[in-house]
Design an enzyme around this catalytic site. Sequence first.
Site, PDB file in Angstrom:
ATOM      1  N   HIS A 473       7.219   6.216   6.589  1.00 10.82           N
ATOM      2  CA  HIS A 473       6.989   7.907   6.813  1.00 10.82           C
ATOM      3  C   HIS A 473       5.309   7.912   7.329  1.00 10.82           C
ATOM      4  O   HIS A 473       4.949   9.120   6.707  1.00 10.82           O
ATOM      5  CB  HIS A 473       7.434   8.419   5.698  1.00 10.82           C
ATOM      6  CG  HIS A 473       8.822   8.045   5.521  1.00 10.82           C
ATOM      7  ND1 HIS A 473       9.147   8.530   4.402  1.00 10.82           N
ATOM      8  CD2 HIS A 473       9.494   8.035   5.975  1.00 10.82           C
ATOM      9  CE1 HIS A 473      10.768   8.166   4.479  1.00 10.82           C
ATOM     10  NE2 HIS A 473      10.916   7.826   5.396  1.00 10.82           N
ATOM     11  N   PRO A 474       4.585   7.432   7.901  1.00 14.44           N
ATOM     12  CA  PRO A 474       3.424   7.482   8.531  1.00 14.44           C
ATOM     13  C   PRO A 474       3.622   8.878   9.207  1.00 14.44           C
ATOM     14  O   PRO A 474       4.489   9.227   9.983  1.00 14.44           O
ATOM     15  CB  PRO A 474       2.519   6.630   8.755  1.00 14.44           C
ATOM     16  CG  PRO A 474       4.024   6.223   9.363  1.00 14.44           C
ATOM     17  CD  PRO A 474       4.768   6.284   8.574  1.00 14.44           C
TER      18      PRO A 474
END
Length: 539
Positions: A473-474
């Site tokens: 989940h960057p």
Amino acid sequence: MKRASEVADYVVVGAGSAGCVVANHLSADPSQRVVLLEAGNRDTSPWIHVPVGYFQTMHNPNFDWCYETAPDPGLNGRSLHWPRGKVLGGSSSLNGLLYVRGQREDYDHWAQMGNEGWSWRDVGPIFEELETFQRPGGGEGRGTHGPLQVSDPRLRRRICELWIEAAKANGYPYNPDYNGPVQDGVGHFQLTVNKGWRCSSAVAFLKPIRDRQNLEVVTKSQVRRVIIEDGRATGVEVQHPDGSRAVIRAGREVILCAGAIGSPQILMLSGIGDQAHLRDHGIAVQHDAPEVGRNLQDHLQARLVFKTREATLNDEVRSLFNKAKIGLEYALFRTGPMTMAASLVFGFMRTRPGLATPDIQFHIQPWSADSPGEGVHPFSAFTQSVCQLRPESRGTITLQSADPLVAPRIDPNYLATQTDRDTIVAGIEIARELARTEPLKSAISEEFRPRPDVQGYDEVLDWARMNSTTIYHPTGTCRMGPDDGAVVDPRLRVRGVQGLRVADCSIMPEIVSGNTNAPAMMIGAKLARMVQEDRRAGA
């Protein structure tokens, strides 16, 4: 290979979760010509469309950018694999199919930070418009006519149901819809799956409009840089697989939807970033924007594995005969393990009293593996994955080279704050407590990872440093904000350059409390709406 037209009104870079939505909405006006560029291939592989296909597509360079982080001090110097989709549909074509909007308070906080138009009252209706929630009766705030199909899982396994019962025994309520008014509790994940098939952003938003004459979708076209002339983005330079290059002009705007790694990299390659860093790489500075690539946030997950006394999916996929049965069930009925998402069961919980909303999320999987792309363990087991929802630690994306084909440097800077360390330790201890609660306790034969003798804050934290990994989940690297330091303003316009916007998870000022695929699509839809509003207003 098809090559894009030389001129368009809008050039959209990146056909991922957000980019497909942007292209769909902007091309709805037949007077506007849209070119959508994707560095990867078309989504023709059947493994993309079979839900469990992420076992085959993650870490596969045909579909995945296969990024690697720099050694991270917070993880005792370990580097991590960071999969990102390099294919039509982007990461929505190889993710775990989990549909999570996040907490309403996340978006209200964005608005409180000065981002006008981003409160839940503003974005909630967009989520609703995008989806068709297939559950009979729907629910409060759930969509029934959108292109994105969202469904309940077609697979359940006893070990996951036992986990739910153990959580309930510890006081956590069952929540039938964590995307409804309240996120708290435990229950079953909702999936971007339609009748047993993956519903990626490309399937939902591109496939139905493939005959639009004013939309070109061009794959195998990597953008090297945005062309900026007299302070305005006028197009992009594209490189094709044979090494040739072309320029595609944008009469109105260039819109970057390349994700939290790709979008800041392209900005820096285009001369928008920290001027000292750009000059170190010989890049002419177009606009000094020190925050490009900063504010990187990710959800770090600790994956606890427990051996079980009863069979799990590890056993079901071990023999060729069982695999054939699974394949036949899917072929005949579109049910069974091949419809499985990355996790079946969720938990949204608090690690300490006084928190207004949950600060940790559980993903419960009726299987165990070192990585989804590496195959399951050779024994009966299940996984409790726990992640901190709102990490305080911030990392960076920086250039390693002025060559666009060289991946940027990724420094996540995990566990850099005391709150982050306290939260992951507390999450691990909650997972252990649940495993020692009936009826789950009787189904567990061994605490495999971590071992029971890992005790005390320091030992548990060290185990987390040595074993935790990304949950993919960057976010945050092109921060949205009202201040001059923010990379984009609340209308997602890049500060200091006209005709250029960013629309993907990189614009998040703070990461949402949950998985990021659904918010990325919302961001794409909101961007398209703002572009159309500004065009009508003559802005």
